[in-house]
Design a protein around this motif. Structure first.
Motif, PDB file in Angstrom:
ATOM      1  N   ASP A   1      19.106   8.428 -14.938  1.00  0.00           N
ATOM      2  CA  ASP A   1      18.075   7.936 -15.843  1.00  0.00           C
ATOM      3  C   ASP A   1      17.731   6.469 -15.631  1.00  0.00           C
ATOM      4  N   VAL A   2      18.209   5.856 -14.550  1.00  0.00           N
ATOM      5  CA  VAL A   2      17.900   4.453 -14.269  1.00  0.00           C
ATOM      6  C   VAL A   2      16.493   4.394 -13.668  1.00  0.00           C
ATOM      7  N   PRO A   3      15.582   3.641 -14.300  1.00  0.00           N
ATOM      8  CA  PRO A   3      14.212   3.578 -13.775  1.00  0.00           C
ATOM      9  C   PRO A   3      14.139   2.716 -12.512  1.00  0.00           C
ATOM     10  N   VAL A   4      13.322   3.148 -11.555  1.00  0.00           N
ATOM     11  CA  VAL A   4      13.075   2.386 -10.336  1.00  0.00           C
ATOM     12  C   VAL A   4      11.569   2.357 -10.090  1.00  0.00           C
ATOM     13  N   LYS A   5      11.099   1.344  -9.359  1.00  0.00           N
ATOM     14  CA  LYS A   5       9.685   1.226  -9.016  1.00  0.00           C
ATOM     15  C   LYS A   5       9.478   1.837  -7.631  1.00  0.00           C
ATOM     16  N   VAL A   6       8.621   2.845  -7.546  1.00  0.00           N
ATOM     17  CA  VAL A   6       8.337   3.517  -6.274  1.00  0.00           C
ATOM     18  C   VAL A   6       6.898   3.204  -5.887  1.00  0.00           C
ATOM     19  N   GLN A   7       6.698   2.766  -4.628  1.00  0.00           N
ATOM     20  CA  GLN A   7       5.368   2.440  -4.126  1.00  0.00           C
ATOM     21  C   GLN A   7       5.123   3.163  -2.811  1.00  0.00           C
ATOM     22  N   ALA A   8       3.923   3.686  -2.635  1.00  0.00           N
ATOM     23  CA  ALA A   8       3.481   4.240  -1.355  1.00  0.00           C
ATOM     24  C   ALA A   8       2.419   3.285  -0.838  1.00  0.00           C
ATOM     25  N   VAL A   9       2.710   2.593   0.251  1.00  0.00           N
ATOM     26  CA  VAL A   9       1.812   1.569   0.778  1.00  0.00           C
ATOM     27  C   VAL A   9       1.001   2.177   1.915  1.00  0.00           C
ATOM     28  N   LEU A  10      -0.308   2.316   1.685  1.00  0.00           N
ATOM     29  CA  LEU A  10      -1.210   2.878   2.688  1.00  0.00           C
ATOM     30  C   LEU A  10      -1.465   1.895   3.817  1.00  0.00           C
ATOM     31  N   GLY A  11      -1.467   0.622   3.501  1.00  0.00           N
ATOM     32  CA  GLY A  11      -1.725  -0.424   4.481  1.00  0.00           C
ATOM     33  C   GLY A  11      -1.908  -1.743   3.767  1.00  0.00           C
ATOM     34  N   ARG A  12      -2.154  -2.786   4.561  1.00  0.00           N
ATOM     35  CA  ARG A  12      -2.318  -4.125   3.997  1.00  0.00           C
ATOM     36  C   ARG A  12      -3.550  -4.774   4.606  1.00  0.00           C
ATOM     37  N   SER A  13      -4.045  -5.784   3.913  1.00  0.00           N
ATOM     38  CA  SER A  13      -5.188  -6.533   4.405  1.00  0.00           C
ATOM     39  C   SER A  13      -5.078  -7.966   3.903  1.00  0.00           C
ATOM     40  N   LYS A  14      -5.554  -8.905   4.693  1.00  0.00           N
ATOM     41  CA  LYS A  14      -5.624 -10.306   4.263  1.00  0.00           C
ATOM     42  C   LYS A  14      -7.089 -10.680   4.128  1.00  0.00           C
ATOM     43  N   MET A  15      -7.401 -11.421   3.084  1.00  0.00           N
ATOM     44  CA  MET A  15      -8.777 -11.902   2.902  1.00  0.00           C
ATOM     45  C   MET A  15      -8.748 -13.180   2.093  1.00  0.00           C
ATOM     46  N   ASP A  16      -9.814 -13.931   2.223  1.00  0.00           N
ATOM     47  CA  ASP A  16      -9.957 -15.158   1.448  1.00  0.00           C
ATOM     48  C   ASP A  16     -10.237 -14.806  -0.005  1.00  0.00           C
ATOM     49  N   ILE A  17      -9.899 -15.700  -0.907  1.00  0.00           N
ATOM     50  CA  ILE A  17     -10.133 -15.469  -2.338  1.00  0.00           C
ATOM     51  C   ILE A  17     -11.622 -15.246  -2.602  1.00  0.00           C
ATOM     52  N   GLY A  18     -12.479 -15.970  -1.901  1.00  0.00           N
ATOM     53  CA  GLY A  18     -13.926 -15.799  -2.081  1.00  0.00           C
ATOM     54  C   GLY A  18     -14.354 -14.376  -1.769  1.00  0.00           C
ATOM     55  N   ASP A  19     -13.806 -13.797  -0.663  1.00  0.00           N
ATOM     56  CA  ASP A  19     -14.132 -12.412  -0.306  1.00  0.00           C
ATOM     57  C   ASP A  19     -13.577 -11.443  -1.340  1.00  0.00           C
ATOM     58  N   LEU A  20     -12.405 -11.726  -1.839  1.00  0.00           N
ATOM     59  CA  LEU A  20     -11.797 -10.873  -2.859  1.00  0.00           C
ATOM     60  C   LEU A  20     -12.650 -10.849  -4.125  1.00  0.00           C
ATOM     61  N   LEU A  21     -13.160 -12.015  -4.523  1.00  0.00           N
ATOM     62  CA  LEU A  21     -13.973 -12.093  -5.734  1.00  0.00           C
ATOM     63  C   LEU A  21     -15.334 -11.415  -5.567  1.00  0.00           C
ATOM     64  N   ARG A  22     -15.816 -11.251  -4.330  1.00  0.00           N
ATOM     65  CA  ARG A  22     -17.098 -10.594  -4.086  1.00  0.00           C
ATOM     66  C   ARG A  22     -16.980  -9.073  -3.975  1.00  0.00           C
ATOM     67  N   LEU A  23     -15.764  -8.515  -4.053  1.00  0.00           N
ATOM     68  CA  LEU A  23     -15.597  -7.059  -3.957  1.00  0.00           C
ATOM     69  C   LEU A  23     -16.273  -6.371  -5.144  1.00  0.00           C
ATOM     70  N   LYS A  24     -16.942  -5.257  -4.837  1.00  0.00           N
ATOM     71  CA  LYS A  24     -17.619  -4.466  -5.868  1.00  0.00           C
ATOM     72  C   LYS A  24     -17.269  -3.000  -5.651  1.00  0.00           C
ATOM     73  N   PRO A  25     -17.419  -2.165  -6.666  1.00  0.00           N
ATOM     74  CA  PRO A  25     -17.154  -0.736  -6.491  1.00  0.00           C
ATOM     75  C   PRO A  25     -17.947  -0.172  -5.309  1.00  0.00           C
ATOM     76  N   GLY A  26     -17.292   0.641  -4.515  1.00  0.00           N
ATOM     77  CA  GLY A  26     -17.922   1.258  -3.367  1.00  0.00           C
ATOM     78  C   GLY A  26     -17.743   0.490  -2.074  1.00  0.00           C
ATOM     79  N   MET A  27     -17.312  -0.767  -2.142  1.00  0.00           N
ATOM     80  CA  MET A  27     -17.080  -1.553  -0.926  1.00  0.00           C
ATOM     81  C   MET A  27     -15.772  -1.090  -0.278  1.00  0.00           C
ATOM     82  N   VAL A  28     -15.696  -1.231   1.033  1.00  0.00           N
ATOM     83  CA  VAL A  28     -14.531  -0.791   1.798  1.00  0.00           C
ATOM     84  C   VAL A  28     -13.684  -2.001   2.167  1.00  0.00           C
TER      85      VAL A  28
END
Length: 119
Positions: free
Chosen positions: A48-75
């Motif tokens: 019964d000990v809780p653990v955090k499980v993550q499935a990582v599909l991949g990673r990406s690096k981007m500038d904060i400006g690009d992150l703030l410009r993300l909108k639904p439907g963007m890849v």
């Protein structure tokens, strides 16, 4: 310098008493380790000990400006290709790799490889 004989000598394990170490206040003595490996039934205390499980599909690096410009439907391009295994982490430690599966309308991961820690 003194002319007296040095009566000190080095203790070896054969000279040491075979008493267990004293238990400090607030600590409990650990039971001796069993000679056989544990079975799933031996692990009920941690089921019964809780653990955090993550499935990582991949990673990406981007500038904060690009992150703030993300909108639904963007890849967001990841560092993995279609069909490559995803990494499975438990409490931020990689334990396995697997493939993404779709069961009804739910995403899941089928484990294909258990990652062993290199000694």
């Amino acid at each position: 310098m003194s002319d007296e004989l040095d009566t000190r000598h080095q203790l070896t394990p054969a000279h040491l008493p075979e008493e267990p170490a004293p238990v400090l206040s607030g600590e409990t003595a650990l039971p001796p380790r069993p000679s056989t490996p544990p079975t799933p039934d031996d692990l009920h205390a941690v089921f019964d000990v809780p653990v955090k499980v993550q499935a990582v599909l991949g990673r990406s690096k981007m500038d904060i400006g690009d992150l703030l410009r993300l909108k639904p439907g963007m890849v967001v391009e990841l560092d993995r290709r279609v069909g490559e295994p995803v990494d499975i982490f438990v409490n931020n430690r990689i334990i396995a790799r697997g493939e993404v599966v779709l069961i009804d309308a739910t995403l899941g991961v089928t484990l294909t490889e258990i990652v062993r820690k290199e000694a």
